[in-house]
Design a protein around this motif. Structure first.
Motif, short mmCIF file in Angstrom:
data_model
loop_
_atom_site.label_atom_id
_atom_site.label_comp_id
_atom_site.label_asym_id
_atom_site.label_seq_id
_atom_site.Cartn_x
_atom_site.Cartn_y
_atom_site.Cartn_z
N GLY A 157 43.54 36.45 54.24
CA GLY A 157 43.89 35.76 52.82
C GLY A 157 43.29 36.58 51.59
O GLY A 157 43.90 36.26 50.50
N LEU A 158 42.36 37.51 51.79
CA LEU A 158 42.00 38.48 50.78
C LEU A 158 42.97 39.60 50.66
O LEU A 158 43.54 40.04 51.50
N VAL A 159 43.14 40.01 49.19
CA VAL A 159 43.87 41.37 49.00
C VAL A 159 42.96 42.55 49.54
O VAL A 159 43.17 43.65 49.74
N GLN A 160 41.46 42.41 49.05
CA GLN A 160 40.58 43.58 49.38
C GLN A 160 39.19 42.80 49.87
O GLN A 160 38.80 41.68 49.13
N ASN A 161 38.53 43.33 50.79
CA ASN A 161 37.23 42.82 51.39
C ASN A 161 36.42 44.18 51.35
O ASN A 161 36.52 45.37 51.13
N ALA A 214 41.71 32.38 50.23
CA ALA A 214 43.04 32.46 49.79
C ALA A 214 43.39 32.46 48.19
O ALA A 214 44.20 33.07 47.61
N LEU A 215 42.44 31.31 47.77
CA LEU A 215 42.68 31.24 46.23
C LEU A 215 42.08 32.38 45.62
O LEU A 215 42.46 32.72 44.50
N CYS A 216 40.87 32.96 45.98
CA CYS A 216 40.20 33.90 45.19
C CYS A 216 40.84 35.45 45.50
O CYS A 216 40.88 36.04 44.53
N ARG A 217 41.30 35.65 46.61
CA ARG A 217 42.04 36.88 46.71
C ARG A 217 41.10 38.14 46.85
O ARG A 217 41.70 39.17 47.54
N ASP A 218 39.97 38.24 45.91
CA ASP A 218 39.28 39.26 46.16
C ASP A 218 37.84 38.94 46.67
O ASP A 218 37.27 37.99 46.34
N TRP A 219 37.21 39.66 47.07
CA TRP A 219 35.98 39.54 47.97
C TRP A 219 34.78 39.34 47.03
O TRP A 219 34.06 38.56 47.16
#
Length: 669
Positions: A185-189, A312-317
């Protein structure tokens, strides 16, 4: 005398039963110390009388807690709720590695998905096993080469190359830029930010180690400090520093900085978990301790279930990490609303501070002084001049029984959390090809559901069988699931490959690979279910049988043992699953040893918490099943516990004793 766990002469009275209520026929009792030998002299008894505190003040569950209104007091209920709320934040932190360090699918930038590599080619399917809870272990990376090869049969997904280091796949790691397909659910981790793939993949395991190692050191160190300076200071300083280190993690500029700060974040998180656990136990009367602890476990599991939505709400780690840590800001208010543990103040003879706190609680609960039927306050006034007596966990080394109980529970905790990874890998590893378990969220929620079912089962089993009986039952289930998975499935595979006889041929035909996989999943479900209960019950059991003066130190040892058990998972993954089968065999053997050792433990259900080392030393071990009426019990009861020095006198005058007399009393006929 105090150095080896015994008490000065006058303190022998302090080891008398502290209002402990009799539970079932198999429950434990706190036995008094043997009477002093007559040769001790009048001078020692005079000094003892001056050194011994009032028994009434040491009887916390029987005298002090009822005077304050028990758990029915509104102030005590508020404090219990305040120990539940942070469990949600703790759940977020404990399960964050599954999202921050998940291995994504990756491919060379510009080459398209036709050259996609599965992220777990480097780390293995369960590379995320570094997560843990005081509760349950989380799932980790869910992509594996075996799983990826199954997906290659789908017409929508192009074929994947072989794992790195095999065949022509070495050239795929020569890329200087990557594209990633993150499944959480993240765009970047963390992995995609610093390209922790191929030759740099080992850094992911180091990052997973850091949180676990920080937790282990935190449990050991903060536990000792909490027994010396109190629960409240450790809790508040841990909150302050987790805010500092946790928010700094989100600002990391490289993976080295990330791993280092995660170590200190884990250290501070351990202080919060441990002190809240001890405070929760020490607030409750005997009959409510287990259910109040389980409520905190359910709240932590709520954090586990909500974590995917939060990601999923945060999208970025970095946003996710900051959002996980920020709720701890609310706990800064605990400085003004959460007091020190009154039970710990009384046990360490800090009667001046205890008096102030008692007056404050009675004022909050509107308790009138006339309700002090047993005279707690007058006795407290007499003892105000006493100097505090604080104890370190090291003192337990000189005891006869207490150290053995703690060691047994440490081994149980280590085995429960260690073997949990073995079952998890067997269920969701590449050798089990189940389409449902190829999805990250299916893996994650399967693990969470097993942990939830385990906690619900614990509530029922412990209610009927007690702490020791429940722990024994779950350990037997763990051992059976492990041995059947190791022995039966390998035997089936052997007969399937070498059908030398007609019987073996029929077995080979009947037991296909799909049936074998189903058996493996079934045993894994049972094993994960039971091993999670073993780990959780071991921690709770230790909190009950460890004396108040060293409770945090004992809890720290058992929780650190659980951390060591979970640490074996990323170690195995770092070595590319080499030694996994031996890993499982060792823990399976440990389960058999634990089954025997559990029988040595006392039963603590419906018993008062031991306040000092002498109380904890004299918990007696009772048989699981009550002896029949008229049958001579093999273990000494409270009335039969005698000074062993008197055995010589019995032998000397044996001719004058009745025919049915024994060293412990009259023999039942």
């Amino acid at each position: 005398a105090e150095e080896n766990g015994s008490l000065p002469p006058g303190d022998a009275a302090a080891s008398a039963p502290l209002g402990g209520r009799a539970g079932s026929s198999g429950s434990a009792e706190i036995q008094p110390l043997p009477a002093l030998h007559p040769s001790s002299g009048p001078h020692s008894s005079c000094c003892a009388a001056a050194a011994a505190p009032s028994l009434l003040l040491l009887d916390y569950d029987g005298s002090v807690l009822p005077f304050l209104g028990g758990l029915g007091g509104g102030y005590q209920k508020t404090l219990v709720v305040l120990t539940w709320i942070p469990a949600l934040f703790i759940g977020f932190s404990q399960f964050s590695d599954s999202f921050l360090l998940d291995q994504p699918n990756f491919w060379c930038r510009g080459a398209g998905k036709g050259t996609e590599l599965a992220g777990a080619t480097v780390t293995g399917r369960w590379g995320d096993m570094g997560n843990w809870t005081s509760p349950p272990v989380t799932p980790f990376s869910t992509a594996a080469w075996g799983t990826a090869s199954n997906r290659s049969n789908n017409s929508d997904t192009p074929p994947l190359p072989s794992p790195p280091g095999k065949g022509n796949n070495d050239s795929n790691c020569d890329c200087h830029a990557w594209d990633y397909g993150i499944r959480t659910g993240l765009v970047q981790n963390v992995v995609s930010k610093w390209d922790l793939v191929c030759d740099n993949a080992w850094k992911v395991h180091i990052a997973k180690f850091s949180l676990l190692v920080g937790l282990i050191f935190g449990y050991l160190i903060t536990g000792c400090i909490a027994d010396w300076v109190g629960r409240r200071p450790v809790l508040l300083f841990s909150i302050i520093f987790i805010l500092i280190f946790g928010l700094t993690v989100a600002l990391s500029v490289n993976v080295t900085m990330f791993s280092t700060l995660r170590f200190f974040e884990g250290f501070c998180l351990a202080g919060i978990i441990l002190t809240l656990y001890a405070l929760r136990i020490e607030l409750c009367p005997p009959g409510k301790r287990f259910m109040i602890t389980m409520v905190a476990s359910f709240v932590a599991m709520a954090g586990q279930f909500l974590m995917p939505g939060l990601a999923a709400l945060c999208r970025d780690w970095q946003v996710l990490q900051a959002l996980i840590i920020c709720p701890f800001l609310l706990m800064l208010l605990y400085w003004s609303i959460f007091p020190e543990s009154l039970r710990w103040l009384m046990a360490t003879q800090q009667f001046e501070s205890a008096k102030k706190l008692i007056l404050y609680i009675t004022q909050k609960n509107c308790v009138s002084p006339e309700s002090d039927i047993k005279g707690v306050m007058p006795e407290l006034e007499k003892e105000l001049s006493r100097r505090p007596k604080k104890v370190c966990i090291v003192k337990v080394v000189g005891t006869r029984n207490l150290w053995k109980n703690i060691v047994v529970l440490c081994v149980n905790s280590l085995t429960g959390y260690g073997i949990h990874h073995c079952f998890a890998r067997s269920m969701m590893g590449h050798e089990v090809k189940v389409p449902l378990l190829e999805n990250f969220y299916a893996d994650y929620y399967t693990m969470a559901s097993i942990a939830l079912a385990s906690c619900l089962a614990m509530c029922v089993v412990v209610r009927f069988l007690g702490r020791r009986g429940g722990l024994l039952l779950f350990m037997i289930l763990t051992a059976l699931a492990s041995l059947l998975q190791l022995g039966l499935l390998n035997l089936i595979g052997k007969y399937s490959q070498h059908p030398d006889s007609e019987l073996q041929l029929k077995l080979a035909v009947g037991m296909s690979d799909s049936v074998k996989d189903k058996f493996s999943i079934a045993f894994s479900f049972v094993g994960m279910f039971a091993s999670h209960a073993v780990g959780s019950l071991s921690v709770f059991f230790c909190a009950e049988i460890t004396p108040t003066v060293i409770r945090c130190g004992g809890l720290g040892l058992v929780l650190a043992s659980a951390g060591f058990g979970m640490l074996t998972a990323p170690i195995i993954d770092l070595h590319n699953q080499k030694g996994y089968f031996l890993h499982h065999i060792i823990f399976a053997c440990c389960t058999l040893i634990c089954i025997i050792c559990i029988l040595l433990l006392p039963e603590s259900r419906d018993q008062s918490l031991p306040e000092n080392i002498a109380n904890g030393e004299h918990y007696t071990r009772q048989p699981l099943l009550p002896h029949k009426k008229g049958e001579q019990p093999l273990l000494l009861t409270n009335a039969e516990l005698k000074d062993y020095s008197g055995l010589h006198d019995v032998a000397a005058v044996g001719d004058g004793l009745p025919e049915g007399a024994t060293a412990n009393g009259m023999k039942s006929m």
